[in-house]
Design a protein around this motif. Structure first.
Motif, PDB file in Angstrom:
ATOM      1  N   GLY A 129       0.777  -1.237   0.000  1.00 17.68           N
ATOM      2  CA  GLY A 129       0.000   0.000   0.000  1.00 17.68           C
ATOM      3  C   GLY A 129       0.803   1.278   0.000  1.00 17.68           C
ATOM      4  N   GLU A 130       2.136   1.175  -0.053  1.00 17.83           N
ATOM      5  CA  GLU A 130       2.979   2.368  -0.044  1.00 17.83           C
ATOM      6  C   GLU A 130       3.863   2.400  -1.286  1.00 17.83           C
ATOM      7  N   SER A 131       4.026   3.575  -1.867  1.00 20.24           N
ATOM      8  CA  SER A 131       4.931   3.747  -2.986  1.00 20.24           C
ATOM      9  C   SER A 131       6.356   3.815  -2.436  1.00 20.24           C
ATOM     10  N   VAL A 132       7.255   2.980  -2.984  1.00 20.94           N
ATOM     11  CA  VAL A 132       8.635   2.925  -2.497  1.00 20.94           C
ATOM     12  C   VAL A 132       9.598   3.200  -3.644  1.00 20.94           C
ATOM     13  N   HIS A 133      10.853   3.420  -3.303  1.00 29.74           N
ATOM     14  CA  HIS A 133      11.907   3.695  -4.270  1.00 29.74           C
ATOM     15  C   HIS A 133      12.082   2.514  -5.224  1.00 29.74           C
ATOM     16  N   ILE A 134      12.239   2.819  -6.503  1.00 31.13           N
ATOM     17  CA  ILE A 134      12.468   1.801  -7.525  1.00 31.13           C
ATOM     18  C   ILE A 134      13.972   1.664  -7.722  1.00 31.13           C
ATOM     19  N   THR A 135      14.464   0.443  -7.523  1.00 33.28           N
ATOM     20  CA  THR A 135      15.891   0.187  -7.681  1.00 33.28           C
ATOM     21  C   THR A 135      16.199  -0.203  -9.129  1.00 33.28           C
ATOM     22  N   GLU A 136      17.480  -0.254  -9.454  1.00 30.13           N
ATOM     23  CA  GLU A 136      17.905  -0.700 -10.783  1.00 30.13           C
ATOM     24  C   GLU A 136      17.452  -2.135 -11.034  1.00 30.13           C
ATOM     25  N   GLU A 137      17.506  -2.972 -10.003  1.00 30.45           N
ATOM     26  CA  GLU A 137      17.070  -4.370 -10.112  1.00 30.45           C
ATOM     27  C   GLU A 137      15.570  -4.477 -10.412  1.00 30.45           C
ATOM     28  N   ASP A 138      14.797  -3.534  -9.919  1.00 33.95           N
ATOM     29  CA  ASP A 138      13.344  -3.534 -10.127  1.00 33.95           C
ATOM     30  C   ASP A 138      12.960  -3.255 -11.577  1.00 33.95           C
ATOM     31  N   GLN A 139      13.782  -2.533 -12.302  1.00 31.46           N
ATOM     32  CA  GLN A 139      13.406  -2.061 -13.641  1.00 31.46           C
ATOM     33  C   GLN A 139      12.921  -3.182 -14.560  1.00 31.46           C
ATOM     34  N   ALA A 140      13.532  -4.352 -14.482  1.00 29.74           N
ATOM     35  CA  ALA A 140      13.157  -5.467 -15.362  1.00 29.74           C
ATOM     36  C   ALA A 140      11.821  -6.099 -14.978  1.00 29.74           C
ATOM     37  N   LYS A 141      11.269  -5.732 -13.845  1.00 24.43           N
ATOM     38  CA  LYS A 141      10.028  -6.345 -13.363  1.00 24.43           C
ATOM     39  C   LYS A 141       8.774  -5.616 -13.837  1.00 24.43           C
ATOM     40  N   PHE A 142       8.946  -4.493 -14.515  1.00 22.25           N
ATOM     41  CA  PHE A 142       7.813  -3.719 -15.003  1.00 22.25           C
ATOM     42  C   PHE A 142       7.394  -4.213 -16.386  1.00 22.25           C
ATOM     43  N   ALA A 143       6.119  -4.076 -16.685  1.00 20.08           N
ATOM     44  CA  ALA A 143       5.583  -4.499 -17.987  1.00 20.08           C
ATOM     45  C   ALA A 143       5.971  -3.493 -19.062  1.00 20.08           C
ATOM     46  N   GLY A 144       6.480  -4.004 -20.165  1.00 19.46           N
ATOM     47  CA  GLY A 144       6.803  -3.152 -21.306  1.00 19.46           C
ATOM     48  C   GLY A 144       5.544  -2.745 -22.045  1.00 19.46           C
ATOM     49  N   PRO A 145       5.645  -1.732 -22.891  1.00 20.83           N
ATOM     50  CA  PRO A 145       4.458  -1.215 -23.588  1.00 20.83           C
ATOM     51  C   PRO A 145       3.854  -2.208 -24.580  1.00 20.83           C
ATOM     52  N   GLU A 146       4.639  -3.184 -25.020  1.00 18.91           N
ATOM     53  CA  GLU A 146       4.136  -4.151 -26.005  1.00 18.91           C
ATOM     54  C   GLU A 146       3.219  -5.207 -25.391  1.00 18.91           C
ATOM     55  N   LEU A 147       3.242  -5.360 -24.078  1.00 21.14           N
ATOM     56  CA  LEU A 147       2.458  -6.411 -23.420  1.00 21.14           C
ATOM     57  C   LEU A 147       0.992  -6.007 -23.288  1.00 21.14           C
ATOM     58  N   ARG A 148       0.117  -6.945 -23.642  1.00 24.91           N
ATOM     59  CA  ARG A 148      -1.332  -6.762 -23.521  1.00 24.91           C
ATOM     60  C   ARG A 148      -1.918  -8.043 -22.954  1.00 24.91           C
ATOM     61  N   SER A 149      -2.919  -7.948 -22.127  1.00 23.64           N
ATOM     62  CA  SER A 149      -3.610  -9.120 -21.577  1.00 23.64           C
ATOM     63  C   SER A 149      -4.976  -9.262 -22.202  1.00 23.64           C
ATOM     64  N   GLU A 150      -5.344 -10.492 -22.478  1.00 21.33           N
ATOM     65  CA  GLU A 150      -6.717 -10.782 -22.919  1.00 21.33           C
ATOM     66  C   GLU A 150      -7.637 -10.787 -21.709  1.00 21.33           C
ATOM     67  N   GLU A 151      -7.221 -11.480 -20.660  1.00 23.22           N
ATOM     68  CA  GLU A 151      -8.023 -11.601 -19.449  1.00 23.22           C
ATOM     69  C   GLU A 151      -7.616 -10.503 -18.465  1.00 23.22           C
ATOM     70  N   LYS A 152      -8.594  -9.868 -17.879  1.00 23.12           N
ATOM     71  CA  LYS A 152      -8.332  -8.804 -16.917  1.00 23.12           C
ATOM     72  C   LYS A 152      -8.530  -9.318 -15.495  1.00 23.12           C
ATOM     73  N   TYR A 153      -7.621  -8.960 -14.601  1.00 26.57           N
ATOM     74  CA  TYR A 153      -7.758  -9.334 -13.200  1.00 26.57           C
ATOM     75  C   TYR A 153      -8.683  -8.389 -12.449  1.00 26.57           C
ATOM     76  N   VAL A 154      -8.637  -7.126 -12.831  1.00 25.18           N
ATOM     77  CA  VAL A 154      -9.423  -6.116 -12.126  1.00 25.18           C
ATOM     78  C   VAL A 154     -10.604  -5.747 -13.013  1.00 25.18           C
ATOM     79  N   GLU A 155     -11.788  -6.177 -12.610  1.00 28.26           N
ATOM     80  CA  GLU A 155     -13.014  -5.895 -13.371  1.00 28.26           C
ATOM     81  C   GLU A 155     -13.886  -4.939 -12.554  1.00 28.26           C
ATOM     82  N   PRO A 156     -13.739  -3.648 -12.783  1.00 31.41           N
ATOM     83  CA  PRO A 156     -14.544  -2.691 -12.006  1.00 31.41           C
ATOM     84  C   PRO A 156     -15.973  -2.725 -12.308  1.00 31.41           C
TER      85      PRO A 156
END
Length: 156
Positions: A129-156
């Motif tokens: 629940g808290e925003s924390v510092h992003i390390t260099e190691e963390d950078q590879a864990k983020f989704a790139g712009p090319e990624l798209r999901s068919e199934e959504k986890y969050v259905e508002p």
């Protein structure tokens, strides 16, 4: 004097029963969340999501990217992350009352993109629940712009 105490006690118990002892219904919390309203207004939509980590080892990792379709402040983006955590990491009792977060740690690597473009607006590493510092190691864990999901986890 005794009658006055009795009347006050009955009134106090009635107030507690009326309010519901402070419990909150998780489905109502989700329905009333600001991020859900922003979703319904078309401000954002889930672009990509993926679970990893191991609940048995005490950590849940959620990778998320979001299309931002209308102007959103950083606080609005944090509201979206709070909403996702509420939807996917909260516990309810048998009556549907919210009882808090699961016992595991929640780590969300989130990227917000301008609409369906590759333009990155903001990255967050959101831990319990808290925003924390992003390390260099963390950078590879983020989704790139090319990624798209068919199934959504969050259905508002």
């Amino acid at each position: 004097m005794r009658n006055m105490k009795g009347i006050l006690m009955v009134g106090f118990l009635a107030a507690i029963l009326f309010v519901g002892c402070g419990t909150r219904d998780s489905s109502e919390m989700i329905k009333e969340h600001k991020a859900r309203d922003m979703y319904k207004e078309g401000a954002w939509e889930e672009r990509y999501s993926e679970w990893s980590g191991d609940v048995d080892e005490g950590v849940e990792i959620f990778t998320l990217s979001v299309n931002v379709n209308k102007n959103m402040s950083e606080d609005d983006m944090l509201e979206v992350l709070d909403y996702v955590k509420l939807c996917l990491h909260s516990e309810q009792d048998d009556t549907g009352a919210y009882v808090g977060d699961r016992d595991s740690d929640w780590i969300c690597y989130a990227v917000f993109y301008r609409g369906d473009s590759d333009e990155e607006l903001k990255r967050f590493k959101h831990v319990n629940g808290e925003s924390v510092h992003i390390t260099e190691e963390d950078q590879a864990k983020f989704a790139g712009p090319e990624l798209r999901s068919e199934e959504k986890y969050v259905e508002p």
